[in-house]
Design an enzyme around this catalytic site. Structure first.
Site, short mmCIF file in Angstrom:
data_model
loop_
_atom_site.label_atom_id
_atom_site.label_comp_id
_atom_site.label_asym_id
_atom_site.label_seq_id
_atom_site.Cartn_x
_atom_site.Cartn_y
_atom_site.Cartn_z
CG ASP A 100 -2.27 0.41 1.05
OD1 ASP A 100 -2.45 1.55 0.60
OD2 ASP A 100 -3.19 -0.37 1.33
CG ASP A 202 -4.92 5.52 1.12
OD1 ASP A 202 -5.67 4.55 1.30
OD2 ASP A 202 -5.01 6.59 1.75
CD GLU A 264 -9.12 4.15 -1.50
OE1 GLU A 264 -10.04 3.80 -0.76
OE2 GLU A 264 -8.24 4.96 -1.15
CG HIS A 324 -9.21 -1.75 4.16
ND1 HIS A 324 -8.96 -1.70 2.80
CD2 HIS A 324 -8.79 -0.57 4.66
CE1 HIS A 324 -8.40 -0.55 2.52
NE2 HIS A 324 -8.29 0.17 3.61
CG ASP A 325 -11.66 1.60 3.34
OD1 ASP A 325 -11.20 1.58 4.50
OD2 ASP A 325 -11.00 1.97 2.35
#
Ligand code: GLC
Length: 535
Positions: A100, A202, A264, A324-325
């Site tokens: 990430d 991200d 993302e 994960h969100d």
């Protein structure tokens, strides 16, 4: 034979949330050695690449998305030595490792920010976004944090506000200062030199903000729920200049061989696809439609069509089912749909991304307020059940022993385990021939073998029933597949004779149904999915 496809086109990506995958130390938090112990399992899934959510040194205000040092491993996860060993082991098994990258903001404990906030004259003052208070002493403009409250926090010591669109411990870097970009490019080089295979970047569409910090206009279609959505984010998101920054990241990536950049990006499809650039931005702008849309066949059918229409020539598609969100698919679509959902993900055209636990049908785990840890939930307790992300980050369910094999039986896992872990776990599903885990494996095995599935064309087929998605996957000279998925809970008999007269069941969602079917009278049970081989 891979017909010139690159690994990230041909393969399947599996996201690990390191805190929750496997703990080897007994502190109740997953770590790198834990992941190393589970590589046999990952190999058994036939996934090709592991994406690790952040493992850098961090005070963990946002569980690693607040980075205090981009080139150090947080002791919670282990050491650089552990990392090197994991990378090596992953590579020896023929898999890839994607990290990430969090370039939009650092932790407030990062040396850059500590220096920046030390005085208005600091050499790094301009590395972050500082502004004087408004005339009334309040924040400089109306921008809001996605985690609740204003996007600005006053630094008493220097009398200015700094910008943060997430937690106040996540100050945003100023990419209008070229030194910042240079420093971030060095981070890429550090990890590429180590041999990692790519980055998931991200909030890449937020990297640049309006230079004049203009107020954002009200959103006329606000649903009145999430405060952040009450404005249209025209000055904080998707600014044209962001593409120049991404091209710079890509140029460094292209200095290395065979690496991937995944962005993302939560934007409508027509904006999303601009992030491919002219094959000079990200390789894969994450396509979150399956994560965002209502789980209804007509909606998804149209979304697939719109995506296929919008993709620039040579752009490689991709699909994501969870992360994960966002709420887990088995919760969002209903447990009965989890199998069909995985069938969809693994038979669509483009690189699939699986979130850990989806292969065994893990669901959201309700977390009592007292145990919640996620900043948006803690900042907005009245909305914790809407905005909290802890429920999708609970420990992986490996077996039916105390703590599910995730950590030492006497340890306290950092988030509670699902109540159903004794019955829903890897060991049990491994032993059950028709389990969801074995369905997942059957799907990945078929996808890896069949050119029609890993690189073939997609063509929608009219099933004549609203609840049913049907499509063909074809590649010249290879077996063709017809995928039929019932996203509803009624039984149907379909006439799919336009696609052929008979077909052979390659994979049924229950892993039991087998044999040939008559396409003019195809019976499809509630929530059932079929992958049919046509010839
Ligand atoms: C991304 C991450 C999310 C994080 C946020 C701030 O959306 O996926 O987990 O909280 O960025 O870094």
């Amino acid at each position: 034979m891979d017909e010139g496809l690159l690994w990230w086109q041909r393969g399947i990506i599996y996201q690990i949330y390191p805190r929750s995958f496997q703990d080897s130390s007994g502190d109740g938090i997953g770590n790198l050695r834990g992941i190393l112990q589970r590589l046999d399992y990952l190999e058994s899934l036939q996934i090709d690449a592991i994406w690790l959510s952040p493992i850098y040194r961090s005070p963990m205000a946002d569980f690693g998305y607040d980075v205090a040092d981009y080139t150090a491993i947080d002791p919670i996860f282990g050491t650089m030595d552990d990392f090197d060993r994991l990378l090596d082991a992953v590579h020896r098994r023929g898999m890839k490792l994607v990290m990430d990258l969090i370039p939009n903001h650092t932790s407030d404990q990062h040396a850059w920010f500590i220096e920046s906030r030390s005085s208005r004259d600091s050499a790094k003052r301009d590395w972050y976004i500082w502004r004087d208070p408004a005339p009334d002493g309040g924040p400089p403009n109306n921008w809001l944090s996605m985690f609740g409250g204003p996007a600005w926090t006053l630094d008493e010591h220097t009398g200015q506000y700094y910008l943060h669109q997430f937690a106040r411990q996540q100050p945003e870097l100023n990419y209008r200062n070229p030194e910042v970009l240079r420093a971030m490019l060095d981070v890429l080089r550090f990890w590429f030199d180590k041999g990692i295979d790519g980055f998931r970047i991200d909030v890449i569409w937020l990297l640049l903000k309006d230079e004049d910090l203009r107020d954002e206009p009200l959103n006329p279609t606000w649903d009145g729920i999430q405060p952040h959505a009450q404005f249209e984010h025209i000055y904080t998101q998707n600014l044209p200049g962001v593409h120049d920054l991404i091209r710079a990241l890509r140029r460094v990536t292209d200095e290395y061989e065979n690496r991937v950049l995944i962005g993302e990006i939560y934007l409508p499809v027509e904006d999303l696809v601009t992030y491919y650039g002219d094959e000079d931005e990200v390789h894969l702008p994450f396509n979150f439609q399956l994560v965002e849309l209502d789980w209804k066949a007509p909606v998804i059918r149209e979304a697939i069509a719109a995506y296929e229409r919008s993709l620039p020539e040579r752009a490689w598609p991709n699909w994501v089912l969870g992360n994960h969100d966002r709420h887990r698919i088995a919760t969002r679509a209903g447990a009965a749909q989890a199998r069909a959902a995985n069938m969809l993900l693994l038979t669509l055209r483009g690189t699939p991304t699986t979130y850990y636990g989806e292969e065994i049908g893990m669901e959201n785990v309700p977390i009592p307020l007292a145990l919640m840890q996620d900043p948006p939930a803690l900042n907005q307790p009245e909305m914790a059940h809407v905005v909290g992300r802890d429920p999708v980050r609970t420990p992986m369910q490996w077996d039916d022993s105390p703590n599910a094999g995730f950590t030492h039986p006497d340890a306290t896992p950092w988030l509670p385990l699902a109540a159903d872990y004794e019955t829903r776990n890897v060991a049990r599903q491994d032993a059950e021939p028709a389990s969801m885990l074995n369905l997942y494996r059957a799907l990945t095995a078929l996808r890896c073998q069949e050119p029609a599935l890993y690189r073939g064309a997609y063509q929608a087929v009219e099933a004549g029933v609203d609840d049913v998605l049907a499509y063909l996957r074809t590649a010249d000279g290879h077996a063709r597949f017809l995928v039929v998925l019932n996203l509803g809970s009624s039984q149907h008999t379909l006439d799919l004779s336009a696609a052929g007269s008979t077909a052979q069941i390659a994979i049924a969602s229950d892993l039991l149904r087998a044999g040939n079917v008559d396409l003019a009278h195809l019976a499809l049970g509630p929530d059932e999915g079929l992958v049919l081989r046509l010839d």
